[in-house]
Write an enzyme that holds these catalytic residues in place. Structure first.
Site, PDB file in Angstrom:
ATOM      1  N   HIS A 125      23.542  22.939  52.172  1.00 59.03           N
ATOM      2  CA  HIS A 125      24.888  23.427  52.481  1.00 59.03           C
ATOM      3  C   HIS A 125      25.467  24.225  51.316  1.00 59.03           C
ATOM      4  O   HIS A 125      26.156  25.236  51.532  1.00 59.03           O
ATOM      5  CB  HIS A 125      25.806  22.260  52.834  1.00 59.03           C
ATOM      6  N   LEU A 181      37.959  43.548  55.215  1.00 60.43           N
ATOM      7  CA  LEU A 181      37.189  42.642  56.064  1.00 60.43           C
ATOM      8  C   LEU A 181      38.041  41.422  56.360  1.00 60.43           C
ATOM      9  O   LEU A 181      38.705  40.890  55.471  1.00 60.43           O
ATOM     10  CB  LEU A 181      35.893  42.202  55.370  1.00 60.43           C
ATOM     11  N   ASP A 210      23.094  28.103  61.085  1.00 58.31           N
ATOM     12  CA  ASP A 210      22.311  26.895  61.314  1.00 58.31           C
ATOM     13  C   ASP A 210      21.095  26.861  60.404  1.00 58.31           C
ATOM     14  O   ASP A 210      20.518  27.909  60.080  1.00 58.31           O
ATOM     15  CB  ASP A 210      21.868  26.862  62.780  1.00 58.31           C
TER      16      ASP A 210
END
Length: 238
Positions: free
Chosen positions: A33, A127, A16
């Site tokens: 973004h 991962l 956020d």
């Protein structure tokens, strides 16, 4: 920081603050973004060295369609470019990429790119990066319940087996362990419909840092604090 295993296998992050970070600088929200996408790359590169084996990030919620058309289209473009640009590096780093959420509403090109990189990286084990796009915890539970009902109606599962395990097996995250730790950046303290089922016993950490400024060093500090918590999963304190 590198090479220290903090004992946290699965970290989930509500990323956020991208728009706020850009607005604070007088820039368009999409600039935030784009910077946020760069931050994901840095965290993905360094998280395995801290013992993290699963990283799940909240990129676009089912509620985010309420944003302006310009921002939504811009975000979808950022997602597509991230997949196209990072595919080779993710593969070389041993990263498996997965997506959760409802894909039917997504642009066809983006959905194809998502499926392509999932297939390409499916055997990687260093991962697992799971990206939630058009995802909402309640929506996921409703879809899983509908699958369960259809399977029961088709005679694939008995009434006696309609329990937690059966529902969990029909969630988007099937095959992933539940998160140990959920981090939310930007100072907000809501869970925002993220991993409603999976995070039932996760620890939470809320940081004032906006996502574009969230560093591997801060992640390491949070993981270190996690090790001091007493996780009893409903049991009595020793």
């Amino acid at each position: 920081m590198c090479g220290v295993d903090y004992g946290v296998a699965h970290v989930a992050i509500i990323m956020d603050g991208n728009g706020r970070w850009a607005t604070n600088r007088g820039w368009p929200r999409l600039a935030g973004h784009r910077r946020g996408a760069e931050r994901i790359k840095q965290i993905v590169r360094t998280a395995p060295d801290m013992g993290v084996r699963y990283l799940t990030v909240y990129a676009f919620s089912t509620e985010n369609w309420k944003r302006s058309t310009e921002e939504v289209l811009g975000l979808m473009g950022i997602f597509a470019r991230y997949i196209e640009k990072e595919a080779d590096e993710l593969a070389s780093l041993g990263v498996r990429m997965r997506f959760i959420g409802e894909r039917g509403r997504l642009d066809g090109k983006l959905a194809r790119l998502m499926g392509g990189i999932e297939e390409r990286t499916k055997d990687n084990t260093r991962l697992t990066l799971t990206v939630a796009i058009n995802y909402g915890g309640r929506n996921e539970l409703a879809r899983a319940a509908a699958r369960l009902a259809r399977d029961h109606a088709a005679g694939l599962i008995s009434a006696e087996d309609l329990g937690e395990e059966a529902l969990a097996a029909r969630l988007d995250t099937v095959g992933l362990p539940d998160p140990d730790l959920v981090i939310r950046t930007s100072g907000e303290t809501r869970t925002s419909n993220f991993l409603a089922w999976q995070a039932a016993y996760a620890e939470y950490e809320f940081t004032e840092t906006l996502w574009p400024e969230f560093t591997p060093e801060e992640l390491a500090k949070i993981l270190s604090r996690f090790g001091t918590r007493d996780r009893r999963f409903g049991g009595a304190k020793a």
